[in-house]
Design an enzyme around this catalytic site. Structure first.
Site, PDB file in Angstrom:
ATOM      1  N   ASP A 120      -9.524  12.972 -71.081  1.00  0.00           N
ATOM      2  CA  ASP A 120      -9.440  12.885 -69.787  1.00  0.00           C
ATOM      3  C   ASP A 120     -10.725  13.110 -68.882  1.00  0.00           C
ATOM      4  O   ASP A 120     -10.595  13.647 -67.753  1.00  0.00           O
ATOM      5  CB  ASP A 120      -8.374  13.856 -69.224  1.00  0.00           C
ATOM      6  N   HIS A 162      -8.277  10.393 -65.259  1.00  0.00           N
ATOM      7  CA  HIS A 162      -6.987   9.832 -64.324  1.00  0.00           C
ATOM      8  C   HIS A 162      -7.187   9.496 -62.890  1.00  0.00           C
ATOM      9  O   HIS A 162      -6.395   9.111 -62.478  1.00  0.00           O
ATOM     10  CB  HIS A 162      -5.643  10.675 -64.805  1.00  0.00           C
ATOM     11  N   SER A 180      -8.191  17.445 -59.302  1.00  0.00           N
ATOM     12  CA  SER A 180      -8.448  17.025 -60.582  1.00  0.00           C
ATOM     13  C   SER A 180     -10.069  16.463 -60.460  1.00  0.00           C
ATOM     14  O   SER A 180     -10.203  15.531 -59.605  1.00  0.00           O
ATOM     15  CB  SER A 180      -7.399  15.900 -60.845  1.00  0.00           C
TER      16      SER A 180
END
Length: 476
Positions: A257, A222, A337
């Site tokens: 992911d 993402h 992230s």
């Protein structure tokens, strides 16, 4: 009565004939005094003065050019020590009473005079002891008063010196032993990068980890998805030393992911993978990344839980994200992230991916993709650019009862692994292989732990009965 006089003394010392007083009259003839006979010639030669008519004899002086025909006297050129060496000499002129010191002898120093006392030195005169004592007392009082005033001013100016405050003791030197947070951060931080993308309609910042020397960087899908979907966006990686390198996407796996990008750099710092299966709840972990665009941020915490299935919606309508997560209370925020979660040795054990919050900020519920899964998927992405996962080809939902919980089958597509094994709609799957299944997300994670084509045992409940079926997994 006058004592008798010795005729011999009277003859020698008496008055001459015809003199009655102490002094002889001028007209009285004084008989001549017979002098001693002249000395023998041999004595004159031996002891007489040579070439001098002086009546007094002087010490011999050094002769610069002595006459070789004259024999030197026995005393040489030294002053005479015996004035009677010449019987005809009545006296000798000796050396001067004060003269130059002989060579090698230093001048005698005068004895030191009396020294001044301390009062005489300070005041220039003698001082009475009483006055001196009074002066000392006054000086002590003045010094004590000055010290008291300084102490009061110091206390008033600094509240930490108040007697009501106790300062905690600290060590003089700050030690950073091997294995400390600072030591791990110093070694690991150079391998964690900030990932930036900017396009016409998109912009953002995330994190990544260098995992191979060729410039391969592992991150979350993402993080790079907006740049991959927008052709105008430029993707770049920024290292801790400020080096900025253009990046390209090597491969993506939206279902877990994870994604891999590549940059062209020389001699990057590579972070080694650790064994995430060895982690235990309570182990110390460190999260490194760029939360809220603050690069090189290090936070520390513990492993809060293991094998925590996490599910999230896919990017822009993509497939649902499901992965086996490590839960941690290390502060993780947007921008972390794709960053590294390392253990107490500095080995990569997870990729920080998401948080659970009701406020939008970190509340101590962070999740990282396990290092074991991240390593497997990243190697496949570098090799082929895509990843295939093992799948049972069945749709399920989470259910729970008073006695058990699991994943209930909603439908079984024809031609899939579940249909071939005899799994029916309504069955509740409670175990896959050695792993318990408590919800739908955990079923997906349990299946993906195995390889495509591998046969695993599945335990399920059907109409109150427990069944065990062998399922040969297929690709998703």
């Amino acid at each position: 009565m006058q004592p008798p006089v010795d005729p011999a003394y009277a003859s020698a010392f008496g008055r001459p004939d015809g003199v009655d007083t102490a002094f002889a009259a001028r007209d009285v003839p004084v008989p001549p005094v017979e002098s001693a006979p002249p000395p023998p010639e041999s004595l004159v030669t031996a002891f007489g003065r040579q070439g001098s008519q002086e009546l007094l004899q002087r010490p011999p002086q050094p002769v610069s050019d002595p006459d070789p025909d004259i024999d030197p006297v026995f005393w040489g050129d030294k002053p005479a020590g015996d004035p009677w060496r010449d019987p005809a000499s009545g006296a000798v002129i000796g050396p001067p009473a004060v003269g130059e010191d002989p060579p090698g002898e230093s001048e005698a120093k005068p004895a030191p005079g009396p020294q001044l006392s301390v009062p005489e030195l300070i005041f220039g005169r003698r001082v009475k002891p009483a006055a001196l004592t009074l002066l000392v007392v006054v000086a002590l009082l003045v010094g004590a008063a000055g010290g008291l005033v300084g102490w009061l001013i110091g206390r008033a100016g600094n509240p930490l010196t108040d007697s009501t405050v106790t300062l905690a003791e600290i060590e003089q030197g700050k030690e950073r032993p091997a294995g400390s947070i600072s030591d791990i951060a110093k070694r690991v931080t150079p391998s964690v990068v900030s990932i930036e993308f900017k396009g016409t309609n998109v912009a953002g910042v995330g994190s990544g980890v260098v995992i191979e020397a060729g410039g391969y960087i592992l991150t979350n899908d993402h993080v790079v998805a907006p740049a991959a979907q927008d052709s105008s966006a430029k993707l770049s990686a920024v290292f801790t030393d400020g080096t900025r390198a253009q990046a390209r996407v090597v491969g993506r796996d939206p279902k877990t992911d994870l994604a891999v990008i590549k940059v062209e750099v020389t001699n990057p710092t590579v972070l080694q993978f650790g064994n995430s299966d060895e982690l235990q709840v309570g182990d110390s972990v460190i999260a490194i990344g760029s939360p809220l665009q603050l690069s090189n941020t290090v936070t520390e915490g513990i492993v809060s839980a293991l094998h925590r299935p996490v599910t999230a919606a896919g990017e822009n309508g993509g497939p649902q994200v499901t992965y086996d997560a490590i839960q941690t209370d290390a502060a993780i925020n947007p921008g972390n992230s794709g960053g590294a979660l390392v253990d107490s040795r500095g080995a990569l054990v997870g990729i920080n991916s998401s948080i659970r919050t009701e406020t939008g900020g970190s509340v101590g519920l962070g999740f990282a993709i396990s290092g074991k899964q991240a390593r497997k998927i990243s190697q496949e992405l570098i090799r082929s650019g895509q990843v295939k996962h093992a799948d049972m080809n069945v749709n399920v939902k989470s259910v729970s009862a008073e006695t058990s919980e699991g994943a209930q089958v909603q439908n079984v597509p024809a031609g899939g692994a579940a249909a071939a094994a005899g799994i029916q709609e309504g069955d509740v799957i409670t175990k896959v292989g050695d792993r318990m299944v408590r919800n739908a997300a955990e079923l997906v994670v349990a299946v993906r732990e195995h390889e495509i084509g591998q046969t695993v045992q599945v335990v399920l409940a059907r109409q109150g009965r427990e069944l065990k079926l062998d399922v040969t997994l297929k690709s998703d």
